[in-house]
Design an enzyme around this catalytic site. Sequence first.
Site, PDB file in Angstrom:
ATOM      1  N   ASP A   1     -10.765  -9.979   6.078  1.00 48.72           N
ATOM      2  CA  ASP A   1     -12.472 -10.263   5.059  1.00 48.72           C
ATOM      3  C   ASP A   1     -12.086 -12.025   5.866  1.00 48.72           C
ATOM      4  O   ASP A   1     -13.779 -12.318   6.060  1.00 48.72           O
ATOM      5  CB  ASP A   1     -12.261 -10.127   3.907  1.00 48.72           C
ATOM      6  CG  ASP A   1     -12.586  -8.520   4.329  1.00 48.72           C
ATOM      7  OD1 ASP A   1     -11.867  -8.037   5.108  1.00 48.72           O
ATOM      8  OD2 ASP A   1     -12.523  -7.782   2.569  1.00 48.72           O
TER       9      ASP A   1
ATOM     10  N   ASP B   1      -0.906 -19.257  -0.563  1.00 46.44           N
ATOM     11  CA  ASP B   1      -1.942 -18.998  -1.158  1.00 46.44           C
ATOM     12  C   ASP B   1      -2.268 -19.811  -0.264  1.00 46.44           C
ATOM     13  O   ASP B   1      -3.867 -20.390  -0.285  1.00 46.44           O
ATOM     14  CB  ASP B   1      -1.549 -20.063  -2.745  1.00 46.44           C
ATOM     15  CG  ASP B   1      -0.658 -19.894  -2.513  1.00 46.44           C
ATOM     16  OD1 ASP B   1       0.438 -19.428  -1.655  1.00 46.44           O
ATOM     17  OD2 ASP B   1       0.128 -20.215  -4.102  1.00 46.44           O
TER      18      ASP B   1
ATOM     19  N   TYR C   1       1.238  -1.266  -0.267  1.00 44.34           N
ATOM     20  CA  TYR C   1      -0.163  -0.339   0.164  1.00 44.34           C
ATOM     21  C   TYR C   1       0.893   1.112  -0.018  1.00 44.34           C
ATOM     22  O   TYR C   1       0.681   2.508   0.442  1.00 44.34           O
ATOM     23  CB  TYR C   1      -0.563   0.069   1.633  1.00 44.34           C
ATOM     24  CG  TYR C   1      -1.938  -0.787   0.820  1.00 44.34           C
ATOM     25  CD1 TYR C   1      -2.047  -1.650   0.803  1.00 44.34           C
ATOM     26  CD2 TYR C   1      -3.367  -0.887   1.772  1.00 44.34           C
ATOM     27  CE1 TYR C   1      -2.972  -2.867   0.092  1.00 44.34           C
ATOM     28  CE2 TYR C   1      -4.398  -1.556   1.989  1.00 44.34           C
ATOM     29  CZ  TYR C   1      -4.182  -2.634   0.954  1.00 44.34           C
ATOM     30  OH  TYR C   1      -5.304  -3.465   1.378  1.00 44.34           O
TER      31      TYR C   1
ATOM     32  N   ASP D   1      -4.869  -7.870   4.074  1.00 48.77           N
ATOM     33  CA  ASP D   1      -6.480  -7.101   4.440  1.00 48.77           C
ATOM     34  C   ASP D   1      -7.177  -8.077   3.549  1.00 48.77           C
ATOM     35  O   ASP D   1      -8.727  -8.225   4.067  1.00 48.77           O
ATOM     36  CB  ASP D   1      -6.323  -5.966   2.928  1.00 48.77           C
ATOM     37  CG  ASP D   1      -7.501  -5.235   3.290  1.00 48.77           C
ATOM     38  OD1 ASP D   1      -8.843  -5.049   3.495  1.00 48.77           O
ATOM     39  OD2 ASP D   1      -7.315  -3.986   2.158  1.00 48.77           O
TER      40      ASP D   1
ATOM     41  N   LYS E   1       5.194 -14.843   0.644  1.00 54.10           N
ATOM     42  CA  LYS E   1       4.866 -15.384  -0.905  1.00 54.10           C
ATOM     43  C   LYS E   1       6.366 -14.984  -0.833  1.00 54.10           C
ATOM     44  O   LYS E   1       6.684 -14.435  -2.164  1.00 54.10           O
ATOM     45  CB  LYS E   1       4.094 -14.827  -1.587  1.00 54.10           C
ATOM     46  CG  LYS E   1       3.978 -14.840  -2.608  1.00 54.10           C
ATOM     47  CD  LYS E   1       3.042 -16.323  -2.634  1.00 54.10           C
ATOM     48  CE  LYS E   1       2.625 -16.733  -4.205  1.00 54.10           C
ATOM     49  NZ  LYS E   1       2.468 -18.618  -4.149  1.00 54.10           N
TER      50      LYS E   1
END
Length: 351
Positions: free
Chosen positions: A247, A219, A136, A243, A186
Amino acid sequence: MAYNIAVIPGDGIGTEVVSAVRPLLDEAADREGVSLSYTGFDWGSQRYLEEGSMMPADGVDTLRGYDAILLGAVGHPEIPDHVTLRGLMLPIRKRLDQRVCERPSVLYEGVESPLRGYEGGDIDFVIFRENTEGEYADVGGREHQGFDHELAVQSAVFTREGTETVVRAAFEAASEREENLTNVTKSNAQAYGMVLWDEVVADIAEEYPDVTVERLLVDAAAMDLVRRPEEFDVLVTSNLFGDVLTDLGAIIAGTMGLAPSANLNVDGTAPSMFEPVHGSAPDIAGEGIANPLATVLSGAMLFEHLGEAAPAARLRETVQEQLADPNAPRTLDLGGNAGTEAVVTDLEARL
């Protein structure tokens, strides 16, 4: 103790849940000998539509004088999301050095997870998300707009200091919980920033020998949060991955309407900000049916950050009691038909 709280109701259901929950926060505080005073700021999408900016130029500096910030939600269907995010939330997080985002996911007794076979108490983990840099970071740009060879460059930025801050916060939490930490990365595909991230985790892990560390690629983490959520305790990850995964964590714990969050300035040099994760939900705004519990739980996190454990515990226990009661009012996302005010009124009677 008396605390000055900046309140930004924001947009959509944010204004509704903040208005409904504030008296409850006051009552919980009063019962424990704590007082809150509020200053409201009408910053958000309506201001952008009328004046061209989400908040005034000196808005962040204005917030510095408060003990904490309570945010409702930000977002408007007529304004691109990147405009609202970059116009309010990201400047607050970055300029107030709120480097750590803490988001718990708890499956409470009486709440049904979409994952079959899970009951209250089975799922209880917290995700620590890096909050001011990473994917971000406002680094990049666009060139040759309007032509076939138009391009956009977006760079992720990982600093050792920023990574250490959130990783250390996660290890501290793990040492106080079940001593299990999952590092979500990752680095197989992102061989610079994410490799630095992994190195920082390994370095800090040496300071916490009692904490067991698991490393997952993002993943695999997304898969395992669905496949074996009961095995997770504390997760730490980057801004973008956090983020997305928070959720997912909210939904497997029943609903976005139960997901609180804290944007933490860990050094105490500026106020921290507390907000429900659910967003402005324009599709139900104005109907009085939004779930206020994420805002209540965010209020509990606010009290906890201020060092006021008693009102924080009182709010959490009251929410737990209400959710466990099959006769209590519930909003639509929890399978009921009650409105926002009915839920808050019931909570007040249980305090």
